[in-house]
Scaffold this motif. Structure first.
Motif, PDB file in Angstrom:
ATOM      1  N   THR A 173       0.975  -1.210   0.151  1.00 29.49           N
ATOM      2  CA  THR A 173       0.062   0.015  -0.068  1.00 29.49           C
ATOM      3  C   THR A 173       1.002   1.164   0.018  1.00 29.49           C
ATOM      4  OG1 THR A 173      -1.682  -1.231   1.205  1.00 29.49           O
ATOM      5  CG2 THR A 173      -1.919   1.411   1.286  1.00 29.49           C
ATOM      6  N   ASP A 186      -4.068  -6.206  -5.039  1.00 26.59           N
ATOM      7  CA  ASP A 186      -5.380  -6.142  -4.140  1.00 26.59           C
ATOM      8  C   ASP A 186      -6.484  -6.003  -4.921  1.00 26.59           C
ATOM      9  OD1 ASP A 186      -3.838  -6.335  -1.743  1.00 26.59           O
ATOM     10  OD2 ASP A 186      -3.804  -4.250  -1.505  1.00 26.59           O
ATOM     11  N   GLU A 214       0.861   4.234  -3.020  1.00 28.47           N
ATOM     12  CA  GLU A 214       0.625   5.538  -2.604  1.00 28.47           C
ATOM     13  C   GLU A 214       1.863   6.415  -3.000  1.00 28.47           C
ATOM     14  OE1 GLU A 214      -0.865   5.197   1.138  1.00 28.47           O
ATOM     15  OE2 GLU A 214      -2.818   4.706   1.006  1.00 28.47           O
TER      16      GLU A 214
END
Length: 376
Positions: free
Chosen positions: A357, A375, A361
């Motif tokens: 993650t 994901d 990002e």
């Protein structure tokens, strides 16, 4: 300092374990690579090859010097095709009575049986096999780091002296490999499964493309390239390898043929009871098998992947890796797929699941386009 160039800090240029002259017979891919790695570690490498052109090329690239009549090697490494291993090992044992002799052939039982049949004294012979290679052969393809982190199988027997075993183990360690002891039977059965059978399967699959229409081949992506990469291998060498290990390879082919027949039968009539389960179990068993393969550093670790779109211009990959480094993301695996007909590529990057993650990002904040992640 790299694993493939381990040095004795007290004596600059001297390898920690390998001492004296190492004679390498056969200056092709593996022989020249052994020469490069040992020469880089400060070892005197004497090269010999029946091909003068191959020998000169290996020397020009820095794999060692030409062997001469005055050499008294402590170790002989035989790097010749499987069908002449027994002949060369016998000759080297006779010519250098004080040397330990090993070979790097991808089959171990056939040459051993032939040497025993001839009544050769094998006290100083230790068969071995580095699990390393490239699709292209020859001295021009040799690299000093080809063995780094790769298994190097060593086949000792009851006649092997501990000191001689240490010489071959030292060779493996000094070129950056990981020594593993196996019997010749264990070795040949193992390589049939993880090396010889995959070669045959890749070749058979790639052969389907010979008569395929161009519009079909134009759709090929990274998956088909991954599964057929080793189909580039030299037919002449593989005839020898497969013949020498035919029993183990045939057993694998028979089992695979049975699986293919079962899957084909299920696909012929998918409405038949149990057909869909057969298809699903085929894919699931494949998942389980892949998960058993050792990952980075020999550990079974689960990674997540993200796919980043990169323009087909210079500096893009360098910038991507630089940004990942600034984000503290370690790249566990990487592959690049070019998009047919478009000036961009897809960089698939494997990372620890815990940082996925943050990596996505962080990259998006730096302007990178994320095509997909695990994901999704």
């Amino acid at each position: 300092m790299t694993d493939s160039a381990v040095r004795d800090e007290t004596v600059p240029g001297r390898a920690v374990r390998t001492s004296g002259t190492v004679r390498v017979v056969g200056a092709g891919l593996l022989g020249a690579s052994v020469g490069h790695a040992l020469t880089r570690a400060g070892v005197d490498v004497a090269l010999a090859d029946t091909s003068p052109a191959q020998l000169r090329l290996a020397i020009d690239y820095g794999a060692g010097r030409a062997a001469n009549d005055g050499d008294r090697p402590s170790l002989v490494v035989v790097c010749v095709p499987p069908d002449v291993v027994a002949d060369v090992v016998e000759a080297e044992l006779s010519a250098f009575p004080d040397a330990v002799v090993t070979d790097v052939a991808s089959v171990k039982l056939q040459p051993l049986r032939e040497l025993r049949r001839r009544g050769v004294d094998l006290a100083r012979y230790i068969g071995s096999h580095p699990m390393a290679g490239r699709e292209r052969g020859g001295a021009i393809s040799a690299r000093s780091d080809i063995f780094a982190g790769r298994p190097w199988v060593i086949c000792r027997d009851g006649e092997t002296r501990t000191a001689d075993l240490a010489v071959v183990e030292g060779l493996a360690l000094d070129v950056g490999a990981v020594p593993i002891e196996m019997s010749p039977d264990e070795h040949d059965g193992s390589v049939a499964l993880v090396s010889h059978l995959p070669q045959v399967v890749a070749s058979l699959l790639a052969a389907r493309f010979v008569d395929a229409p161009e519009h079909a081949l134009g759709l090929a992506g990274q998956g088909v390239r991954d599964t057929t990469r080793i189909a580039h291998s030299a037919p002449e060498l593989w005839v020898q390898i497969l013949e020498a290990n035919a029993g183990s390879v045939v057993a694998g082919l028979d089992a695979l043929a049975a699986d293919l027949t079962g899957l084909a039968d299920a696909l012929r009539e998918t409405s038949k009871p149990g057909a869909r389960r057969t298809i699903a179990e085929t894919i699931r068993r494949g998942n389980e098998g892949v998960e058993r393969l050792p990952g980075k550093h020999g550990q079974r670790r689960e990674f997540a992947s993200l796919v980043v779109m990169v323009d087909d211009t210079s500096g893009q990959l360098g910038g991507l890796f630089g940004d990942l480094g600034e984000l503290g993301v370690n790249v566990e695996d990487f592959r690049l797929e070019h998009s047919p007909g478009a000036p961009l590529g897809l960089a698939e990057i494997a990372v620890d699941k815990g940082v996925l993650t943050g990596a996505v990002e962080g990259l998006e904040a730096r302007g990178w386009r994320i095509a997909s992640t695990d994901d999704e």
